[in-house]
Design an enzyme around this catalytic site. Sequence first.
Site, PDB file in Angstrom:
ATOM      1  N   LYS A 175       0.880  -1.182   0.000  1.00 51.53           N
ATOM      2  CA  LYS A 175       0.000   0.000   0.000  1.00 51.53           C
ATOM      3  C   LYS A 175       0.915   1.229   0.000  1.00 51.53           C
ATOM      4  O   LYS A 175       1.501   1.585   1.016  1.00 51.53           O
ATOM      5  CB  LYS A 175      -0.893  -0.076   1.242  1.00 51.53           C
ATOM      6  CG  LYS A 175      -1.293   1.224   1.897  1.00 51.53           C
ATOM      7  CD  LYS A 175      -2.174   2.106   1.064  1.00 51.53           C
ATOM      8  CE  LYS A 175      -2.418   3.420   1.821  1.00 51.53           C
ATOM      9  NZ  LYS A 175      -1.866   4.576   1.128  1.00 51.53           N
ATOM     10  N   GLU A 250       8.899   1.538  11.437  1.00 51.56           N
ATOM     11  CA  GLU A 250       9.970   2.527  11.277  1.00 51.56           C
ATOM     12  C   GLU A 250       9.285   3.884  11.231  1.00 51.56           C
ATOM     13  O   GLU A 250       8.602   4.203  10.262  1.00 51.56           O
ATOM     14  CB  GLU A 250      10.755   2.249  10.002  1.00 51.56           C
ATOM     15  CG  GLU A 250      11.379   0.861  10.037  1.00 51.56           C
ATOM     16  CD  GLU A 250      12.254   0.586   8.837  1.00 51.56           C
ATOM     17  OE1 GLU A 250      13.219   1.335   8.631  1.00 51.56           O
ATOM     18  OE2 GLU A 250      11.954  -0.352   8.095  1.00 51.56           O
ATOM     19  N   CYS A 285      13.124  11.084   7.524  1.00 52.31           N
ATOM     20  CA  CYS A 285      12.853  10.608   8.888  1.00 52.31           C
ATOM     21  C   CYS A 285      14.017  10.936   9.800  1.00 52.31           C
ATOM     22  O   CYS A 285      13.828  11.248  10.971  1.00 52.31           O
ATOM     23  CB  CYS A 285      12.588   9.106   8.866  1.00 52.31           C
ATOM     24  SG  CYS A 285      13.860   8.149   8.025  1.00 52.31           S
ATOM     25  N   GLU A 391       7.949  16.637  15.295  1.00 59.52           N
ATOM     26  CA  GLU A 391       8.535  16.460  13.966  1.00 59.52           C
ATOM     27  C   GLU A 391       7.829  17.401  12.991  1.00 59.52           C
ATOM     28  O   GLU A 391       6.608  17.321  12.816  1.00 59.52           O
ATOM     29  CB  GLU A 391       8.347  15.008  13.520  1.00 59.52           C
ATOM     30  CG  GLU A 391       9.027  14.709  12.194  1.00 59.52           C
ATOM     31  CD  GLU A 391       8.849  13.259  11.775  1.00 59.52           C
ATOM     32  OE1 GLU A 391       7.733  12.719  11.905  1.00 59.52           O
ATOM     33  OE2 GLU A 391       9.839  12.670  11.295  1.00 59.52           O
TER      34      GLU A 391
END
Length: 489
Positions: A175, A250, A285, A391
Amino acid sequence: MEEFLNYIGGERRPARSGAWLDSVNPATGKPWARIPASSAEDVDDAVQAAQQALETSGWAYVSAAERAARLRALADAIDTHTERLSEIETLDNGRPLRETRFAQLPGAALQVRYLAGLAENLHGSTVDIRSEAFAYTSWEPIGVTALIIPWNGPLPVFFSKVAASLAAGNAIVVKPAQQATASILEATRLFDEASFPPGLVNVVSGRGSEVGDAVAGHPGIGKISFTGSTETGRHIMQRATVNIKNLLLELGGKSPNIVFADADLDAAVAGVAAGIFTPNAGQACVAGSRVLIESSVYDEFVERLAAHAQSITVGDPMDLSTGMGPIATQAQYDTVRSYLQLGREEGADLAFGGRTTADLVKEGSPLRGGYYVEPTLFATRDNGLRISQEEIFGPVAVALPFDGDDQAVELANDTPYGLAAGLWTEDVRRAHRVTRRLRAGNVWVNTYKAMHWALPFGGHKQSGNGGTANGPTALHEWMDLKAVWMNIG
Ligand code: TAP
């Protein structure tokens, strides 16, 4: 507009509902392609196709040499189609072509070859228990697995994870992120070219809240590898309880990049800039989004970082001379702009940057709309601010001063995340001492954001659940360990 189709059971098809989503070019803000808006029934089809492919092809029992040969053919196909795939990726998510074409796809081909080697070198072990027992372990495929991908680096994640799952003897349902699906649907053609049995790889395009959610809760899927935000990771963990799925998460980060006064400041300026003002506009990331600077060099460092940031050309990602492209989506652009506003409201000083598309166009930039943010640095002493803790996922960093190792470590570890950290020092003892105390899955000393498929990669704390991708045990992520005790007495 170009049209891309789902890939299920080796066939290309639209969503069962016939619904579509637009894919937007972030360099202009205009749709350029359309992709299927699938739903749970398309996920059911994909899981069924994967199960059937495993049964008819016997892939789990095919020799390691054969699996490796197919993967090497895939790597060759990546090399052959790098130009088209990299152009689609850049059109779709705005990551500059100089990265997608010259770094990411060539790297993906090399990584797939490395994984082919791992398939040929998979070992269990024998365990010496006692004289009447012969005990051994073997690594076994899980069956139908799944992969849910973010939009910031779709093709590298797709090729590396799918290749690892196939190398381990599984089938997989993928996906992609709805904002970066086109390149992955196009890349499915390479599995036909490399003669993989149809149905081993399936890609279902659509929204996370529908397709992703259906994958996470599907009882026919034994494992999910998820790369994305911590918030979505938490949701997937909850959905995965349905059949106690094996999960690798992750997740996000707010990584510190620590500059000690004894560092080579030229290298540190370049390294800190490369860690956050990345070609894909800080949407990494591992972005070094908190720059911790020892007080005695703080002013000098910020001044030099500002000069470096000004030399980065923000512009069209298809232009090979562009230093930084746009933010990938309108939603993320809005998020980054809201943090620019929040930083001012929270009382941080804007050390440099802060302009977005409209400001840049007003000042003469040739941008044609799109979602651009220039390299930006906020200065504060408060690590408790939201801009210091959350973030942002854009080219926006926070600079914080510190004095000595203890304060550096305390500030570095003071967020819920633990994905990465960098430190810059010429003192080798300090480098070891500080590295040991940093709670992060990946630490770089006198460099930043250096990655290689042969080195394990994973996040600590809320940046992941501790499992690691890459490295010599990369296939174990996609396998179950079986222990066998044979009575030979
Ligand atoms: P997310 O919003 O979490 O999306 C990631 C994927 O999850 C997308 O495919 C998304 O689909 C899907 N998704 C969304 N809602 C879902 C649900 N309810 N159930 C199942 N799947 C769902 O992340 P993003 O904004 O695309 O990516 C940025 C984040 O990824 C950042 O936090 C970044 O740090 C993290 N990231 C981490 C790493 C590593 S290795 N740690 C690497 C890259 C990125 P749609 O987008 O189609 O809705």
